[in-house]
Design an enzyme around this catalytic site. Structure first.
Site, PDB file in Angstrom:
ATOM      1  N   CYS A  85       0.834  -1.209   0.000  1.00  0.00           N
ATOM      2  CA  CYS A  85       0.000   0.000   0.000  1.00  0.00           C
ATOM      3  C   CYS A  85       0.873   1.266   0.000  1.00  0.00           C
ATOM      4  O   CYS A  85       1.524   1.534  -0.995  1.00  0.00           O
ATOM      5  CB  CYS A  85      -0.956  -0.062   1.187  1.00  0.00           C
ATOM      6  SG  CYS A  85      -2.328   1.080   1.014  1.00  0.00           S
ATOM      7  N   HIS A 201      -3.395  -5.734   1.191  1.00  0.00           N
ATOM      8  CA  HIS A 201      -2.765  -5.987   2.496  1.00  0.00           C
ATOM      9  C   HIS A 201      -2.894  -7.460   2.886  1.00  0.00           C
ATOM     10  O   HIS A 201      -3.895  -7.840   3.491  1.00  0.00           O
ATOM     11  CB  HIS A 201      -3.483  -5.177   3.582  1.00  0.00           C
ATOM     12  CG  HIS A 201      -3.298  -3.704   3.483  1.00  0.00           C
ATOM     13  ND1 HIS A 201      -2.312  -3.032   4.171  1.00  0.00           N
ATOM     14  CD2 HIS A 201      -3.970  -2.761   2.787  1.00  0.00           C
ATOM     15  CE1 HIS A 201      -2.393  -1.737   3.899  1.00  0.00           C
ATOM     16  NE2 HIS A 201      -3.392  -1.545   3.058  1.00  0.00           N
ATOM     17  N   GLU A 203      -1.387  -8.829   5.273  1.00  0.00           N
ATOM     18  CA  GLU A 203      -1.303  -8.913   6.743  1.00  0.00           C
ATOM     19  C   GLU A 203      -2.669  -8.761   7.416  1.00  0.00           C
ATOM     20  O   GLU A 203      -2.812  -9.001   8.601  1.00  0.00           O
ATOM     21  CB  GLU A 203      -0.293  -7.873   7.276  1.00  0.00           C
ATOM     22  CG  GLU A 203      -0.764  -6.425   7.358  1.00  0.00           C
ATOM     23  CD  GLU A 203      -0.688  -5.664   6.034  1.00  0.00           C
ATOM     24  OE1 GLU A 203      -0.514  -6.311   4.973  1.00  0.00           O
ATOM     25  OE2 GLU A 203      -0.819  -4.420   6.061  1.00  0.00           O
TER      26      GLU A 203
END
Lengths: 227, 80
Positions: A85, A201, A203
């Protein structure tokens, strides 16, 4: 495996990344942007967020911070560097990966789950991911990938597209492009494929009870590929 | 000395903000506008006193930070 996550003023996904990396077995260190030296690392991550308040152009200030010279040297010597990002925006500003990230086509901040298709598995990031399509999360205002036609030709000739926005079956079409990116590009490698920049993302997708687990597939593959 | 820089988007780069501004102007009754492109303007106050040297420095600033040459052009305005 050792990893380092760089924290810039305005980073806000750095601790999520720390949690994710540790969950899958990395010994992670948080590194402050004003430090000059990078700890010994097998992977360096530039996390998401709004470094320097997105002033001037997203990622432009962070790309000139003190630690970045070490990150650039590390990448140029073959080190694995991943930008997520805002981290992707920082990577394009350093020139480590080609192109730029423009404002989203419809001027909206987009925050939702998307599907991405893995375009290339001959690299240390996606090599052992069994799925072809992953569900990841995006949250950005400037994720509209753009490059010149010359750059695009080189990117395609070198097979540098990492992932494309698609539907759940892996169909890559305009209607599944959330932000106007050229060719539905969601993530891109440098020529040598040791540097990866992507808007989604992973994560945020490491816990079934919170969001999903496709990020887990990615991180498991990543640590195994680095061993 | 003060030097000004104007940064504009290259012509093939999509400018959604410029488009919305154009639409808004149109809605306000400014119907003869062909296109609006949004850019950036900088005023740099430098200690350098030599015009040419200052311009060279500012050009370097443009290339290294102020503009992203993939999508933007810069124009340095002569100091007065």
């Amino acid at each position: 495996m050792k990893s380092s996550v760089i924290t810039f003023p305005g980073s806000n996904c750095d601790r999520d990344m720390d949690v994710a990396l540790k969950k899958f077995g990395f010994k992670n260190k948080m590194v402050w942007h004003a430090d000059a030296e990078l700890p010994k690392s097998d992977l360096v991550v530039l996390p998401g967020g709004f470094s320097y308040g997105d002033y001037l152009r997203c990622g432009s200030m962070a790309s000139k911070s003190k630690i970045m010279q070490s990150v650039i040297n590390f990448a140029n010597s073959g080190g694995m560097v991943m930008g997520i990002c805002n981290g992707f925006q920082i990577l394009v500003e350093t020139g480590l990966v080609p192109g730029v990230l423009l404002r989203n086509k419809y001027l909206e901040f987009i925050c939702k789950n998307v599907f991405v298709k893995i375009n290339d598995k001959q690299n240390k990031y996606f090599k052992n991911v069994n799925n072809e399509v992953l569900e990841f999360h995006i949250a950005h205002n400037e994720g509209n990938y753009f490059c010149t036609l010359d750059q695009l030709k080189k990117i395609e000739d070198n097979n540098q597209i990492a992932i494309n926005y698609c539907d759940e079956n892996g169909k890559i079409e305009d209607q599944f492009n959330p932000n106007g990116s050229i060719k539905n590009i969601a993530g891109i490698f440098n020529k040598e494929k040791n540097v990866l920049g992507m808007m989604p993302h992973p994560e945020r997708m490491i816990d079934k009870s919170l969001s999903g687990e496709d990020g887990s597939l990615f991180f498991k593959s990543l640590i195994n590929n680095l061993k | 000395m003060k030097i000004s820089v104007i940064i504009t988007l290259k012509k093939d780069v999509l400018d959604p903000q410029g488009k919305v501004i154009h639409q808004t102007l149109d809605g306000m009754g400014f119907n003869d506008v062909n296109e609006v492109r949004q850019g950036k303007y900088f005023e740099i106050d430098t200690k350098e006193t030599d015009n040419d040297k200052a311009k060279v420095k500012v050009e370097e600033m443009c290339k290294k930070l102020l503009a992203n040459l993939v999508i933007e052009n810069y124009k340095i305005i002569d100091p007065k």
